[in-house]
Design an enzyme around this catalytic site. Structure first.
Site, PDB file in Angstrom:
ATOM      1  N   ASP A 160       0.843  -1.184   0.000  1.00 49.05           N
ATOM      2  CA  ASP A 160       0.000   0.000   0.000  1.00 49.05           C
ATOM      3  C   ASP A 160       0.886   1.244   0.000  1.00 49.05           C
ATOM      4  O   ASP A 160       1.765   1.384   0.858  1.00 49.05           O
ATOM      5  CB  ASP A 160      -0.892  -0.021   1.245  1.00 49.05           C
ATOM      6  N   HIS A 179      -3.946  13.947   0.718  1.00 51.04           N
ATOM      7  CA  HIS A 179      -4.212  13.088   1.870  1.00 51.04           C
ATOM      8  C   HIS A 179      -3.055  13.167   2.880  1.00 51.04           C
ATOM      9  O   HIS A 179      -3.271  13.364   4.075  1.00 51.04           O
ATOM     10  CB  HIS A 179      -4.413  11.645   1.398  1.00 51.04           C
ATOM     11  N   GLU A 217     -10.825   3.939   3.543  1.00 50.93           N
ATOM     12  CA  GLU A 217      -9.981   4.786   2.700  1.00 50.93           C
ATOM     13  C   GLU A 217     -10.240   4.388   1.258  1.00 50.93           C
ATOM     14  O   GLU A 217     -10.142   3.209   0.914  1.00 50.93           O
ATOM     15  CB  GLU A 217      -8.496   4.583   3.026  1.00 50.93           C
ATOM     16  N   GLU A 226      -9.170   3.932  -2.382  1.00 42.68           N
ATOM     17  CA  GLU A 226      -7.885   3.796  -3.071  1.00 42.68           C
ATOM     18  C   GLU A 226      -8.102   3.112  -4.420  1.00 42.68           C
ATOM     19  O   GLU A 226      -9.164   2.546  -4.681  1.00 42.68           O
ATOM     20  CB  GLU A 226      -6.915   2.931  -2.246  1.00 42.68           C
ATOM     21  N   ASP A 246      -9.296   0.414   1.913  1.00 42.02           N
ATOM     22  CA  ASP A 246      -8.288   0.069   2.920  1.00 42.02           C
ATOM     23  C   ASP A 246      -8.835   0.448   4.301  1.00 42.02           C
ATOM     24  O   ASP A 246      -8.488   1.463   4.879  1.00 42.02           O
ATOM     25  CB  ASP A 246      -7.013   0.863   2.599  1.00 42.02           C
ATOM     26  N   ARG A 298      -8.488   3.801  13.263  1.00 44.39           N
ATOM     27  CA  ARG A 298      -7.625   4.959  13.550  1.00 44.39           C
ATOM     28  C   ARG A 298      -7.099   4.975  14.976  1.00 44.39           C
ATOM     29  O   ARG A 298      -5.966   5.405  15.216  1.00 44.39           O
ATOM     30  CB  ARG A 298      -8.407   6.256  13.298  1.00 44.39           C
ATOM     31  N   GLN A 307      -4.425   2.348  15.274  1.00 44.20           N
ATOM     32  CA  GLN A 307      -3.245   2.819  14.533  1.00 44.20           C
ATOM     33  C   GLN A 307      -2.452   3.857  15.327  1.00 44.20           C
ATOM     34  O   GLN A 307      -1.221   3.793  15.404  1.00 44.20           O
ATOM     35  CB  GLN A 307      -3.718   3.419  13.201  1.00 44.20           C
ATOM     36  N   LYS A 339      -4.825  -2.123  10.165  1.00 48.54           N
ATOM     37  CA  LYS A 339      -5.155  -2.319   8.757  1.00 48.54           C
ATOM     38  C   LYS A 339      -5.419  -3.781   8.418  1.00 48.54           C
ATOM     39  O   LYS A 339      -6.140  -4.073   7.466  1.00 48.54           O
ATOM     40  CB  LYS A 339      -3.970  -1.861   7.886  1.00 48.54           C
ATOM     41  N   THR A 363      -9.174  -5.679   3.997  1.00 54.66           N
ATOM     42  CA  THR A 363      -9.029  -4.747   2.887  1.00 54.66           C
ATOM     43  C   THR A 363      -9.957  -5.260   1.792  1.00 54.66           C
ATOM     44  O   THR A 363      -9.851  -6.423   1.409  1.00 54.66           O
ATOM     45  CB  THR A 363      -7.571  -4.729   2.364  1.00 54.66           C
ATOM     46  N   GLU A 395     -10.202  12.538   7.348  1.00 52.08           N
ATOM     47  CA  GLU A 395     -10.036  13.849   6.719  1.00 52.08           C
ATOM     48  C   GLU A 395     -11.357  14.609   6.645  1.00 52.08           C
ATOM     49  O   GLU A 395     -11.425  15.802   6.923  1.00 52.08           O
ATOM     50  CB  GLU A 395      -9.507  13.689   5.294  1.00 52.08           C
TER      51      GLU A 395
END
Lengths: 429, 429
Positions: A126, A133, A198, A200, A232, A236, A239, A252, A256, A373
């Site tokens: 990844d 971002h 996310e 992607e 993905d 948070r 993480q 993560k 996925t 975000e």
């Protein structure tokens, strides 16, 4: 063989006897022809999406194309030869006997197919290629200095978890994990609170390189099979606690999701655009990451949309709600640069490896590709049509990602969907 | 089934008709019986190391053990049933006809075998479990605060690259990569200057867990096949520039070497020791990482040695030079805790996944498991018997790792070697 110029297979006037392939809203007109794997009546099959159907590739190939014994692979299904033949056989001008034969025996309604991963994924990598971002996330953590000094010099990336890559539609169980208690340095082990998606773009590797033999930027795209959508999923809070100093791990690796269709590089030819225009003052890429052709055609004009549908929205009959629209062309690094960098140390890629771009965000607020975000770490919650508030994902929420390419003078092609619905932490899927 | 107590197969008085298995210096006495894969006369075979030989497992099993059709797998070769039968058949008391049959048809001299990876590795995970290593490395970067606050709460780990895991003996090409020019924020792309090794222990996963279903600390060891040696080659200068914010990537993915033999959990039973004794004030592991049995038997008393032999040393007839001696029992986290943590978010492990401990360093200077620590980032170079100086690895250097367990009242068992010789960046291996 790189596809930077449209050819006869991209002719927008191609019409099919298969009506759903002509629908202006279909993701899968004749100009697209993405490949996939699916299970039908207990058998795993290679398929090609056309309109509302999936073509059963192997018997089609044996009946209409094969000249000699060839392994019926996804690569063959995605080849220029097969693409040309399909366009001929599905053309409005095809004979009615051919048309009957195909439609009676080889087309399976898409909604009766159970899609599976197209490849056994050896390694999943990844990247972190959206400067918008990276800047947004960096600003939350290090407002004075959001981007690390390496960001404009190399495509930052990390190894992801291959075993937990799942196909669109697979339900996603909220992970448990260690999370820091408010501002403290003592953790609790609990279901993740700040669950995020996310958006992607992923690409699959079509041929391997030998260990110790880098792939040059000039030949990089020859190693790329085609593109799909990637979600993905990210925890948070897990993480934030775990990631130092070695990067994301359990935040993560619980799942996925990818969309089932691989849109081939040839299908994408009309939508190639220049690489991201670096602002004045940004460094020119080092030689191993720089190539004129890549600068001119390395970008891909691929629109990405993310929708949410909560349990309440489903119950009350609300359509999925649009969270963001972003575009792959805004990535700071091209897919060719990702391959060249990935192999620059001699690392070997293998057929079926999955490489993802990282969250695709754009300049504007409505182009932010994840909730972190969009809600600025939860501080600016989103209000949904039901009156519900979202900072991060709740159980029962479904995230739906869509992708499509369009350009004046060409048929719009789509990527299908990448879906995932959140299950509670203690419910087994 | 966990093996924490020695059984009759660990009897130190077992003697074999195969003389080399009785040699007090052999890594592979009857009490060991590690499994491997190798190529002999063009065929890939499952083997069991005994003395100076490798037993060709499939025909042995078919002739002497099989009661019904069974898949001849590494797991079967490592089973208690086969271990018991082997000890019987290789015993000094075995009949001479049996002994002749085996030695004439089923034993292959180890030095004529070409070993290959025992499993197709789905995912490779690397942990960071030595608190001595983490503290040393942390001190170089953040002297006031070497350990991150998460360190004592969870086994820090990251996803590694599976494709570039290679078997002992594979030559290692010095990687090229981006490296920061002295103190600046501008990189060059060149052959790595600070090439290093890391001595680690790896373990293979013997059964998978379903995605979304964590493995508890109590059952964690049932998922572990056995152990091998790992050299996690590291390009320190590439790593220093690339690793923020997502962790090591190309600094590691050019190669990871493993020793060919998997020493089974059963063979290790006599060498189980309590988990690392946490100093006063360190937190007790959270519930999902804590188990009484794991506290009592979770550690493994495995000695690790690292040797270097430079080109000049080979030319001038010097033996490999001992760089460090460390021990797996000094790891802050146990292998059971690694499995429990890895799957605590629902991440699925698959048969053949490789998990490594991270660099195994100890309290003392001569127990540091990589050159970064041994030479303190190059500031305290090592002098070799030839008068050569080493800060990091030079082309032509060979790193040789060895591992063995010994305990009063038991036979010493060994892990064989994990070797790798550095080739220049531009030479193709």
């Amino acid at each position: 063989m790189s596809f930077y110029q449209p050819n006869e297979t991209h002719d927008p006037n191609l019409k099919s006897w298969l009506e759903s392939a002509n629908d202006p809203n279909t993701d899968f007109p004749l100009q697209n022809l993405p490949v996939c794997k699916f299970i039908h009546q207990g058998n795993t099959k290679i398929g090609i999406a056309i309109g509302d159907f999936v073509l059963d590739f192997e018997p089609y190939y044996n009946m209409f194309v094969a000249e000699r014994f060839e392994e019926k692979s996804l690569a063959l299904a995605a080849s220029h030869k097969v693409r040309k033949k399909l366009i001929e056989d599905f053309s409005i001008n095809a004979s009615s006997s051919l048309k009957n034969l195909i439609s009676e025996h080889l087309l399976i309604p898409m909604n009766s197919c159970r899609f599976v991963l197209p490849f056994e994924i050896g390694d999943y990598t990844d990247f972190y290629c959206s400067i918008f971002h990276a800047t947004n996330v960096g600003m939350m953590l290090r407002p004075e200095n959001p981007l690390f000094p390496n960001y404009k010099w190399l495509p930052v990336g990390y190894h992801g978890r291959a075993s937990s890559v799942v196909i669109s539609g697979t339900k996603i169980k909220r992970p448990k994990g260690q999370r820091r208690i408010e501002n403290g340095n003592i953790p609790v082990f609990e279901p993740c609170k700040n669950l995020d998606y996310e958006v992607e773009v992923g690409f699959f590797i079509s041929k391997g390189n030998e260990l110790g033999k880098p792939v040059s930027i000039q030949e990089a795209e020859d190693y790329i099979f085609g593109l799909c959508l990637v979600n993905d999923w990210s925890a948070r809070d897990i993480q934030a606690w775990e990631y130092q100093p070695l990067g994301p791990f359990l935040a993560k690796s619980f799942a996925t999701s990818i969309s089932p269709f691989i849109v081939t590089m040839e299908a994408l030819a009309p939508f190639r655009v220049p690489a991201f225009e670096r602002p004045e003052g940004d460094p020119k890429p080092l030689e191993y990451l720089y190539d004129e052709t890549n600068q001119k055609y390395g970008g891909i004009d691929l629109n990405l949309e993310v929708y949410i549908q909560t349990q309440k929205m489903r119950e009350e009959g609300f359509e999925p709600y649009l969270l963001s629209r972003s575009n792959m062309k805004d990535l700071y690094w091209t897919i060719g640069q990702m391959v060249a960098h990935h192999t620059s140390n001699g690392c070997n890629l293998r057929v079926g490896d999955l490489i993802a771009t990282g969250t695709v965000s754009g300049r504007n607020k409505n182009e932010r590709g994840c909730l972190l975000e969009l809600t600025w770490r939860g501080s600016e919650p989103i209000e949904l049509p039901t009156g519900e508030i979202r900072r991060f994902l709740e159980d029962g929420d479904e995230i739906i990602m869509k992708g499509y390419c369009e350009r004046e003078g060409f048929r719009r092609i789509g990527f299908g969907e990448c879906r995932g619905l959140i299950l509670p932490a203690d419910q087994f899927n």
